[in-house]
Design an enzyme around this catalytic site. Structure first.
Site, PDB file in Angstrom:
ATOM      1  CB  CYS A 185      -4.285  -1.681   4.445  1.00 46.55           C
ATOM      2  SG  CYS A 185      -3.284  -1.619   5.951  1.00 46.55           S
ATOM      3  CE  LYS A 212      -7.469   1.208   3.424  1.00 49.47           C
ATOM      4  NZ  LYS A 212      -6.303   1.911   3.993  1.00 49.47           N
ATOM      5  CD  GLU A 229      -2.712   1.116   2.606  1.00 51.01           C
ATOM      6  OE1 GLU A 229      -2.227   0.607   3.635  1.00 51.01           O
ATOM      7  OE2 GLU A 229      -3.847   1.633   2.569  1.00 51.01           O
TER       8      GLU A 229
HETATM    9  N1  LIG Z   1      -3.368   1.607   6.040  1.00 53.01           N
HETATM   10  C1  LIG Z   1      -4.261   0.992   6.756  1.00 53.01           C
HETATM   11  O1  LIG Z   1      -5.386   0.766   6.334  1.00 53.01           O
HETATM   12  C2  LIG Z   1      -3.821   0.592   8.124  1.00 53.01           C
HETATM   13  C3  LIG Z   1      -4.741  -0.379   8.804  1.00 53.01           C
HETATM   14  C4  LIG Z   1      -4.302  -0.674  10.188  1.00 53.01           C
HETATM   15  O2  LIG Z   1      -3.176  -0.386  10.589  1.00 53.01           O
HETATM   16  C5  LIG Z   1      -5.257  -1.352  11.086  1.00 53.01           C
HETATM   17  O3  LIG Z   1      -4.960  -1.472  12.275  1.00 53.01           O
HETATM   18  O4  LIG Z   1      -6.307  -1.779  10.619  1.00 53.01           O
END
Ligand SMILES: NC(=O)CCC(=O)C(=O)O
Length: 279
Positions: A156, A115, A48
């Site tokens: 993520c 996303k 990402e």
């Molecule tokens: N970049 C993200 O979406 C981080 C996600 C993350 O750290 C979490 O705890 O969930």
């Protein structure tokens, strides 16, 4: 589509992020070339925000922007499937999305995934992050087909939403790939747990490619890119440093676990369901 082979070699590039966007793209391209030369993978995944922080001032159109063009060329030159991490995408409506591009071995854009769940959290004594102050959320699920194997794409924070993974499983996916960059508050507690949970719930491979850790950065990534198999076993993992993680995926494990623990035919769908809604 016919399955060409049950074995697929993956390379996950855990990359460092500098302040120079062009240098970050060049770093990714040189690591792609290195991975291909040394390991000959079929599919490579980037992290990402691999080229810059997800911010409007860096945003590009897809597929005409600089980073897209470089990724397309890298996929073509190296004859690979390339999951292009994420970049900030400038949408037609002037909205900014955190978007993963997927490139085929002919350099063609196979898909783009925006996303779906934005990373808005506020943990006392830990991290506060409000992705929705900068970005808009995507509304579409993304499934690609590589050599007859269906692969779902998430980004993520998307990994926290079990319904999304379930929908991918229900639509035939054998793997979900999440370009990612977890943080130092939640990473130690949740990163491996979430991957093993999604793999176990859905009896598929879960694959993550993270940014490398840099304590001088504004956002410190946890690292530990990972492959988890359908038994929920950690098949391979990186440490926190920049690294090329390579391993072979044996898709026959998917059928094995689904036959031996047949939870999907044992569900009480007369009592509950998870359904996709259109928007
Ligand atoms: N970049 C993200 O979406 C981080 C996600 C993350 O750290 C979490 O705890 O969930």
């Amino acid at each position: 589509m016919r399955k060409v082979s049950n074995i697929m070699r993956l390379a996950l590039l855990q990359l460092s992020l500098s302040r120079d966007k062009a240098a970050n793209v060049l770093n990714a391209i040189s690591k792609i070339e290195m991975a291909v030369e040394e390991h000959n993978p079929r599919l490579i995944t980037l992290p990402e925000c691999f080229n810059c922080p997800c911010h409007r001032k860096y945003a590009e159109h897809i597929p005409d922007g600089y980073t897209s063009q470089q990724l397309s060329k890298a996929a073509l030159d190296n004859q690979i499937y390339l999951i292009g991490g994420t970049i900030p995408e400038l949408g037609d409506n002037n909205a900014i999305y955190n978007t993963c591009t997927v490139w085929g071995p002919n350099g063609e854009l196979l898909a783009k995934h925006r996303k779906m769940h934005l990373f808005d959290i506020d943990i006392k004594g830990g991290i506060r992050f409000m992705e929705s102050e900068m970005m808009s959320a995507g509304n579409d699920f993304t499934i690609i087909n590589v050599d007859g194997h269906k692969i779902g794409i998430g980004i993520c924070y998307d990994i926290r939403f079990e319904e999304m993974a379930r929908l991918y499983r229900n639509n035939g996916c054998e793997m979900i790939i999440y370009p990612a960059a977890f943080n130092m508050t939640t990473g130690p507690l949740h990163w491996e747990l979430l991957q093993r949970a999604r793999a176990n719930d859905n009896q598929l491979f879960v694959v993550t490619a993270s940014l490398a850790r840099d304590h001088s950065a504004e956002y410190v990534s946890y690292g530990h890119s990972m492959i988890v198999d359908p038994w929920a076993k950690v098949q391979k993992t990186a440490d926190e440093h920049e690294q090329i993680l390579v391993d072979d995926i044996d898709f026959s494990l998917v059928e094995q676990v689904r036959q031996q623990i047949p939870v999907f035919s044992q569900r009480r769908l007369d009592l509950y369901s998870t359904e996709k809604k259109s928007k």
